[in-house]
Design a protein around this motif. Sequence first.
Motif, PDB file in Angstrom:
ATOM      1  N   MET A  50      21.576  53.952  28.158  1.00 19.08           N
ATOM      2  CA  MET A  50      23.192  53.774  28.872  1.00 19.08           C
ATOM      3  C   MET A  50      24.064  53.841  27.705  1.00 19.08           C
ATOM      4  SD  MET A  50      22.935  53.146  32.153  1.00 19.08           S
ATOM      5  CE  MET A  50      21.901  54.158  31.977  1.00 19.08           C
ATOM      6  N   ALA A  51      23.837  53.584  26.584  1.00 16.97           N
ATOM      7  CA  ALA A  51      24.826  53.944  25.292  1.00 16.97           C
ATOM      8  C   ALA A  51      24.840  55.383  25.267  1.00 16.97           C
ATOM      9  CB  ALA A  51      24.267  53.215  24.087  1.00 16.97           C
ATOM     10  N   MET A  52      23.854  56.134  25.393  1.00 21.48           N
ATOM     11  CA  MET A  52      23.634  57.551  25.159  1.00 21.48           C
ATOM     12  C   MET A  52      24.635  58.377  26.264  1.00 21.48           C
ATOM     13  SD  MET A  52      19.763  58.110  24.112  1.00 21.48           S
ATOM     14  CE  MET A  52      19.838  59.852  24.182  1.00 21.48           C
ATOM     15  N   ASN A  53      24.579  57.683  27.035  1.00 20.30           N
ATOM     16  CA  ASN A  53      25.561  58.236  28.349  1.00 20.30           C
ATOM     17  C   ASN A  53      26.815  57.668  28.468  1.00 20.30           C
ATOM     18  OD1 ASN A  53      23.791  60.183  30.148  1.00 20.30           O
ATOM     19  ND2 ASN A  53      22.353  58.327  29.473  1.00 20.30           N
ATOM     20  N   GLY A  54      27.298  56.951  27.396  1.00 18.28           N
ATOM     21  CA  GLY A  54      28.599  56.299  27.398  1.00 18.28           C
ATOM     22  C   GLY A  54      28.843  55.117  28.268  1.00 18.28           C
ATOM     23  N   ARG A  55      27.763  54.585  28.734  1.00 16.28           N
ATOM     24  CA  ARG A  55      27.893  53.211  29.743  1.00 16.28           C
ATOM     25  C   ARG A  55      27.721  52.152  28.842  1.00 16.28           C
ATOM     26  NH1 ARG A  55      27.493  54.267  35.067  1.00 16.28           N
ATOM     27  NH2 ARG A  55      28.030  52.116  34.989  1.00 16.28           N
ATOM     28  N   PHE A  56      28.502  51.785  27.830  1.00 18.02           N
ATOM     29  CA  PHE A  56      28.259  50.683  27.230  1.00 18.02           C
ATOM     30  C   PHE A  56      28.384  49.252  27.847  1.00 18.02           C
ATOM     31  CE2 PHE A  56      29.937  53.997  24.406  1.00 18.02           C
ATOM     32  CZ  PHE A  56      29.141  54.153  23.453  1.00 18.02           C
ATOM     33  N   ASP A  57      29.066  49.039  28.848  1.00 14.27           N
ATOM     34  CA  ASP A  57      28.973  47.861  29.560  1.00 14.27           C
ATOM     35  C   ASP A  57      27.725  47.590  30.098  1.00 14.27           C
ATOM     36  OD1 ASP A  57      29.206  50.098  31.374  1.00 14.27           O
ATOM     37  OD2 ASP A  57      30.323  49.032  32.870  1.00 14.27           O
ATOM     38  N   GLN A  58      26.719  48.679  30.856  1.00 21.18           N
ATOM     39  CA  GLN A  58      25.828  48.665  31.318  1.00 21.18           C
ATOM     40  C   GLN A  58      24.515  48.323  30.035  1.00 21.18           C
ATOM     41  OE1 GLN A  58      24.755  48.732  34.425  1.00 21.18           O
ATOM     42  NE2 GLN A  58      27.056  48.518  34.684  1.00 21.18           N
ATOM     43  N   ALA A  59      24.889  49.037  28.937  1.00 18.52           N
ATOM     44  CA  ALA A  59      24.182  48.677  27.743  1.00 18.52           C
ATOM     45  C   ALA A  59      24.047  47.282  27.339  1.00 18.52           C
ATOM     46  CB  ALA A  59      24.582  49.552  26.586  1.00 18.52           C
ATOM     47  N   ALA A  60      25.144  46.630  27.188  1.00 19.55           N
ATOM     48  CA  ALA A  60      25.263  45.300  26.832  1.00 19.55           C
ATOM     49  C   ALA A  60      24.490  44.428  28.037  1.00 19.55           C
ATOM     50  CB  ALA A  60      26.694  44.996  26.963  1.00 19.55           C
ATOM     51  N   MET A 168      35.223  44.205  24.698  1.00 16.70           N
ATOM     52  CA  MET A 168      36.177  45.309  24.508  1.00 16.70           C
ATOM     53  C   MET A 168      36.162  46.232  25.585  1.00 16.70           C
ATOM     54  SD  MET A 168      38.086  44.287  22.134  1.00 16.70           S
ATOM     55  CE  MET A 168      38.005  42.822  20.860  1.00 16.70           C
ATOM     56  N   ASP A 169      35.125  46.576  25.918  1.00 21.09           N
ATOM     57  CA  ASP A 169      34.999  47.797  26.954  1.00 21.09           C
ATOM     58  C   ASP A 169      35.362  47.461  28.332  1.00 21.09           C
ATOM     59  OD1 ASP A 169      33.435  50.438  27.586  1.00 21.09           O
ATOM     60  OD2 ASP A 169      32.704  49.120  29.117  1.00 21.09           O
ATOM     61  N   ASP A 170      35.260  46.207  28.735  1.00 21.64           N
ATOM     62  CA  ASP A 170      35.739  45.247  29.806  1.00 21.64           C
ATOM     63  C   ASP A 170      37.243  45.207  29.781  1.00 21.64           C
ATOM     64  OD1 ASP A 170      34.948  43.687  32.510  1.00 21.64           O
ATOM     65  OD2 ASP A 170      36.361  42.323  31.196  1.00 21.64           O
ATOM     66  N   VAL A 171      37.894  45.123  28.670  1.00 18.12           N
ATOM     67  CA  VAL A 171      39.389  45.038  28.803  1.00 18.12           C
ATOM     68  C   VAL A 171      40.009  46.571  28.646  1.00 18.12           C
ATOM     69  CG1 VAL A 171      39.557  42.679  28.252  1.00 18.12           C
ATOM     70  CG2 VAL A 171      39.491  44.473  26.374  1.00 18.12           C
ATOM     71  N   PHE A 173      39.477  48.567  25.880  1.00 17.62           N
ATOM     72  CA  PHE A 173      39.725  49.032  24.507  1.00 17.62           C
ATOM     73  C   PHE A 173      38.530  49.795  23.800  1.00 17.62           C
ATOM     74  CE2 PHE A 173      42.657  45.539  24.351  1.00 17.62           C
ATOM     75  CZ  PHE A 173      43.782  45.982  23.462  1.00 17.62           C
ATOM     76  N   ARG A 174      38.625  51.096  23.341  1.00 15.18           N
ATOM     77  CA  ARG A 174      37.517  51.567  22.493  1.00 15.18           C
ATOM     78  C   ARG A 174      38.084  52.275  21.242  1.00 15.18           C
ATOM     79  NH1 ARG A 174      34.172  54.150  26.635  1.00 15.18           N
ATOM     80  NH2 ARG A 174      33.176  55.104  24.760  1.00 15.18           N
ATOM     81  N   PRO A 175      37.115  52.131  20.353  1.00 13.48           N
ATOM     82  CA  PRO A 175      37.600  52.316  18.881  1.00 13.48           C
ATOM     83  C   PRO A 175      38.247  53.941  19.013  1.00 13.48           C
ATOM     84  CG  PRO A 175      35.521  51.469  18.752  1.00 13.48           C
ATOM     85  CD  PRO A 175      35.738  51.633  20.102  1.00 13.48           C
ATOM     86  N   ALA A 176      39.290  54.097  18.271  1.00 13.22           N
ATOM     87  CA  ALA A 176      40.163  55.339  18.254  1.00 13.22           C
ATOM     88  C   ALA A 176      39.548  56.389  17.035  1.00 13.22           C
ATOM     89  CB  ALA A 176      41.534  55.171  17.801  1.00 13.22           C
ATOM     90  N   GLY A 177      38.780  55.856  16.200  1.00  8.13           N
ATOM     91  CA  GLY A 177      38.353  56.483  15.008  1.00  8.13           C
ATOM     92  C   GLY A 177      38.261  55.904  13.762  1.00  8.13           C
ATOM     93  N   GLN A 178      38.080  56.746  12.601  1.00  9.03           N
ATOM     94  CA  GLN A 178      37.855  56.002  11.226  1.00  9.03           C
ATOM     95  C   GLN A 178      39.272  55.385  11.016  1.00  9.03           C
ATOM     96  OE1 GLN A 178      36.726  58.545   8.484  1.00  9.03           O
ATOM     97  NE2 GLN A 178      36.671  57.336   6.739  1.00  9.03           N
ATOM     98  N   THR A 183      37.325  49.450  14.872  1.00  4.74           N
ATOM     99  CA  THR A 183      35.895  50.141  14.292  1.00  4.74           C
ATOM    100  C   THR A 183      35.571  49.281  13.052  1.00  4.74           C
ATOM    101  OG1 THR A 183      36.599  52.421  14.709  1.00  4.74           O
ATOM    102  CG2 THR A 183      35.327  52.097  13.044  1.00  4.74           C
ATOM    103  N   TRP A 184      36.598  48.572  12.190  1.00  4.28           N
ATOM    104  CA  TRP A 184      36.258  47.929  11.085  1.00  4.28           C
ATOM    105  C   TRP A 184      35.822  46.421  11.601  1.00  4.28           C
ATOM    106  CZ3 TRP A 184      35.133  50.124   6.857  1.00  4.28           C
ATOM    107  CH2 TRP A 184      35.921  51.168   6.683  1.00  4.28           C
ATOM    108  N   LEU A 185      36.162  46.020  12.803  1.00  2.00           N
ATOM    109  CA  LEU A 185      35.780  44.882  13.521  1.00  2.00           C
ATOM    110  C   LEU A 185      34.373  44.866  13.443  1.00  2.00           C
ATOM    111  CD1 LEU A 185      36.317  42.005  14.343  1.00  2.00           C
ATOM    112  CD2 LEU A 185      36.926  42.798  16.519  1.00  2.00           C
ATOM    113  N   ALA A 186      34.087  46.063  14.539  1.00  2.00           N
ATOM    114  CA  ALA A 186      32.670  46.333  14.775  1.00  2.00           C
ATOM    115  C   ALA A 186      31.738  46.331  13.315  1.00  2.00           C
ATOM    116  CB  ALA A 186      32.519  47.486  15.656  1.00  2.00           C
ATOM    117  N   PHE A 187      32.283  47.173  12.230  1.00  2.00           N
ATOM    118  CA  PHE A 187      31.420  47.207  11.037  1.00  2.00           C
ATOM    119  C   PHE A 187      31.217  45.934  10.540  1.00  2.00           C
ATOM    120  CE2 PHE A 187      31.705  47.764   6.609  1.00  2.00           C
ATOM    121  CZ  PHE A 187      31.085  48.627   6.367  1.00  2.00           C
ATOM    122  N   GLY A 188      32.443  44.904  10.399  1.00  2.00           N
ATOM    123  CA  GLY A 188      32.394  43.605   9.858  1.00  2.00           C
ATOM    124  C   GLY A 188      31.238  42.678  10.635  1.00  2.00           C
ATOM    125  N   LEU A 189      31.457  42.793  11.783  1.00  2.00           N
ATOM    126  CA  LEU A 189      30.570  41.976  12.808  1.00  2.00           C
ATOM    127  C   LEU A 189      29.003  42.387  12.578  1.00  2.00           C
ATOM    128  CD1 LEU A 189      30.529  39.527  14.633  1.00  2.00           C
ATOM    129  CD2 LEU A 189      30.938  41.106  16.469  1.00  2.00           C
TER     130      LEU A 189
END
Length: 280
Positions: A50-60, A168-171, A173-178, A183-189
Amino acid sequence: MNDPIPRNHLDDEDDLEGPAPTRPRRKGIYILPNLFTLAALFGGFFAIVMAMNGRFDQAAIGIFCAMVLDSLDGRVARMTNTQSAFGEQMDSLSDMVSFGAAPALIVYEWALKGLGKMGWIAAFVYCSGAALRLARFNTNIGVVDKRFFQGLPSPAAAALVVGLIWVMDDVGFRPAGQGDWLTWLAFGLTLYSGLTMVTNVPFYSFKDVSFKRSVPFIVIVAIALGIAVITLHPPLVLFGVFMVYGLSGYAVYGFKRAKGRPVSVIATSTDEPDEEGLHR
């Protein structure tokens, strides 16, 4: 002419040789608990696809389903008396895929890809932390206080990482990039989850909770209310619950330190661990 050897002498020699060796009986594999383990493994594999197909909600959702199934296979094996060495090894391999490799790949695809080397290094720290934690769990299982996990358990670490993605996907929000804050929140977590798995911080295991004992009626009411709260907004509630759990170990560690009590969950002997027999 020599006398023939008496028959009873031949019988004695046959008796000394003993019965012909029999082939060892091949051990079978218990179906019921391993079905739960395979289903949990499928949840991790489904999450990766699912993540490879961009379905991150289903992946979770796939990871959280794997968590539920993983919590059931061991209990089913104990309840039906179908524990086996094969099942233990199968469970560890399934956990490595569902709670080690899958969350690392999902968070990399979702946010860390834009950070270049730092992104995949953070994902690798998480993946290797899960592998080290599972290996340590398997080798220390006989000397660890069963009331606590040594470090953050891998299912809870996976829930932290994919829980953030699900919320984040539910509301929307998606990371915009570097350089993006998400992105940094996901990196830290991701780093926090990976490193906390290999610490000695004690996390409550809930293994001393018995489902065979009678409980007050209010406990059943509380469970029903908990299920109702989760259904209000599953991504946010589940992520909040596991965030609290992911921080609780450090709170327990600090409390024990302040009280001068032992903080390690490793016993000084292979006997049943207790508070007096733990390292400081």
